[in-house]
Design a protein around this motif. Structure first.
Motif, mmCIF file in Angstrom:
data_model
loop_
_atom_site.group_PDB
_atom_site.id
_atom_site.type_symbol
_atom_site.label_atom_id
_atom_site.label_comp_id
_atom_site.label_asym_id
_atom_site.label_seq_id
_atom_site.Cartn_x
_atom_site.Cartn_y
_atom_site.Cartn_z
ATOM 1 N N TRP A 148 12.183 -9.176 24.879
ATOM 2 C CA TRP A 148 13.329 -8.514 24.260
ATOM 3 C C TRP A 148 14.027 -7.609 25.271
ATOM 4 N N LEU A 149 15.224 -7.173 24.935
ATOM 5 C CA LEU A 149 15.951 -6.230 25.769
ATOM 6 C C LEU A 149 15.235 -4.877 25.777
ATOM 7 N N LYS A 150 15.612 -4.039 26.738
ATOM 8 C CA LYS A 150 15.037 -2.702 26.848
ATOM 9 C C LYS A 150 16.141 -1.649 26.741
ATOM 10 N N VAL A 151 15.777 -0.496 26.195
ATOM 11 C CA VAL A 151 16.650 0.673 26.200
ATOM 12 C C VAL A 151 15.887 1.815 26.870
ATOM 13 N N LEU A 152 16.543 2.480 27.841
ATOM 14 C CA LEU A 152 15.950 3.573 28.600
ATOM 15 C C LEU A 152 16.675 4.877 28.286
ATOM 16 N N ASP A 184 11.233 -1.542 24.123
ATOM 17 C CA ASP A 184 11.306 -2.846 24.794
ATOM 18 C C ASP A 184 11.280 -3.968 23.763
ATOM 19 N N ARG A 185 11.748 -3.663 22.535
ATOM 20 C CA ARG A 185 11.799 -4.642 21.456
ATOM 21 C C ARG A 185 13.214 -4.709 20.873
ATOM 22 N N VAL A 186 14.193 -4.665 21.763
ATOM 23 C CA VAL A 186 15.586 -4.539 21.352
ATOM 24 C C VAL A 186 16.237 -5.913 21.187
ATOM 25 N N ALA A 187 16.768 -6.149 20.003
ATOM 26 C CA ALA A 187 17.449 -7.411 19.708
ATOM 27 C C ALA A 187 18.903 -7.382 20.151
ATOM 28 N N ILE A 247 19.485 -2.217 17.953
ATOM 29 C CA ILE A 247 18.778 -2.840 16.835
ATOM 30 C C ILE A 247 17.490 -3.430 17.384
ATOM 31 N N THR A 248 16.349 -3.060 16.833
ATOM 32 C CA THR A 248 15.089 -3.665 17.272
ATOM 33 C C THR A 248 14.827 -4.936 16.472
ATOM 34 N N ILE A 249 14.000 -5.794 17.017
ATOM 35 C CA ILE A 249 13.627 -7.011 16.293
ATOM 36 C C ILE A 249 12.859 -6.651 15.027
#
Length: 404
Positions: free
Chosen positions: A183-187, A196-199, A276-278
């Motif tokens: 998944w994508l990441k947000v820092l 690290d579970r970003v949709a 948005i997280t998965i």
């Protein structure tokens, strides 16, 4: 005596005048300080009001994007491609591409208007036109796990099993690869991991900063989205190059003075971001699935299209990827029976003691047991096993006494 009295009077008068001047100066300085504080307060209040408006737009767009994905008629959870400038404009339409996939296709402006060919149905927009407080359209990036793969003409399998990639087994072999993607990441502003579970992420670009020029008809992402450097590390929201691409919730430049050497100066950043997280997407999908399953089971029970209502529910299906999820008579717990009834069967022939045969031609059974009255089975094939006179089949197979 009179001279001394006059001198004292003059001195007292000068002291009174000096005191008045000091009071007046203090008053003027006080007015200046109050004016400065009021100006700073008004600027901060205006900035806070602008930020509030931007985050309201981001929140509304997030809810609309989730609703669009969850209500997808064919693949609940599927998300649209962004509106890119690859077609020469930002027209609010999702830009789908049937050629070789590139991660850059997954970053662009939020497709508020809809989708056009070759995008798969539904070709509808998100139902709004959300902008930040400076009037900019919002930007959007989405995980490769949640978009249709136009290069290989397939949609992803979206269910709770995909929550924790990578998966190297069916049904998660999607998007032309051998496994699903991270998944994508947000820092945060310091480069620390937030999720690290970003949709998907939705970004508000704010006013042009750091020499950004948006005067062209369809500027690149770098003219809207920002970057900054901390030590040797560079963080930015303007590129998408890998499956687990990271996006950053940076500190607004207005809060970072030039004397702050935590960041490499000049520090110029004003992006705002929600994500948005998965997990939150999947929770909403599961609610939709639960409602629809309940409705379908109720319809099955009532069977309103029949002359006489069923007044019963279907048996359960067998769990497992190699089953077709047809109901199995007598099975009271298992998978939801979503497939049509099968026409396969199990049979037993006992022409003679030496040639009797048991056989199953379908895989939707846990176990079918055949018992001979005399003589043992001597040969097995497929998913059948024997022990003496008892043959147990868990799928298609045969037990027999005949020589093979």
């Amino acid at each position: 005596m009179a001279h001394q009295y006059n001198y004292s009077s003059q001195a007292n008068s000068r002291l009174r005048q000096g005191g008045a001047v000091l009071i007046l100066m203090a008053f003027i300085l006080g007015l200046g300080a109050v004016a400065y504080l009021l100006k700073a307060y008004n600027a901060d209040a205006a900035k806070a009001k602008q930020d509030e408006k931007t985050y309201q737009a981001l929140s509304a767009a997030k809810q609309a994007l989730i609703a669009w994905a969850v209500s997808h008629p064919n693949t609940p959870g599927l998300m649209p491609y962004p509106d890119r400038n690859g077609d020469g404009n930002y027209d609010g339409n999702s830009d789908c591409y049937t050629g070789v996939f590139q991660y850059g296709f997954l970053l662009g402006q939020l497709p508020t208007v809809g989708q056009t060919n070759p995008c798969v149905t539904p070709q509808t927009g998100l139902g709004g036109d959300w902008r930040d407080s400076q009037g900019n359209r919002l930007w959007y990036a989405v995980s490769r796990n949640l978009v249709h793969d136009y290069e290989h003409s397939e949609s992803p399998v979206i269910n709770p099993g995909m929550n924790n990639p990578p998966h190297a087994v069916t049904p998660y072999l999607r998007q032309g690869g051998i496994q699903s993607y991270p998944w994508l990441k947000v820092l945060d502003r310091n480069g620390n991991l937030v999720s690290d579970r970003v949709a998907a992420v939705i970004l508000a670009p704010g006013s042009p900063i750091g020499g950004q020029n948006r005067s062209a008809f369809a500027p690149n992402a770098s003219e809207y989205l920002d970057s900054f450097q901390k030590g040797a590390a560079i963080y930015n929201n303007r590129a998408y190059a890998t499956a687990d691409e990271d996006f950053v919730i940076g500190e607004d430049s207005s809060n970072v003075p030039a004397s702050d050497l935590t960041f490499v100066q000049p520090y110029q950043f004003n992006d705002k971001l929600v994500y948005i997280t998965i997990d939150e997407l999947m929770a909403t999908i599961e609610k939709r699935v639960g409602r629809e399953v309940g409705t379908q089971l109720k319809d099955y029970y009532v069977a309103s299209n029949a002359i006489i209502a069923n007044r019963f529910y279907p048996y359960a299906a067998i769990m497992g990827g190699n089953k077709n999820y047809s109901c199995v008579v007598g099975k009271l717990a298992g998978a939801l029976p979503v497939a049509a009834s099968h026409s396969s069967s199990c049979s037993y022939t006992g022409i003679s003691a030496t040639s009797s045969t048991s056989s199953c031609s379908f895989a939707e059974v846990e176990a079918v047991i055949f018992t001979k009255t005399s003589l043992n089975f001597t040969y097995r094939a497929g998913a059948c096993q024997f022990s003496g006179k008892i043959c147990t089949c868990s799928g298609a197979g045969t037990c027999t006494r005949a020589t093979q």
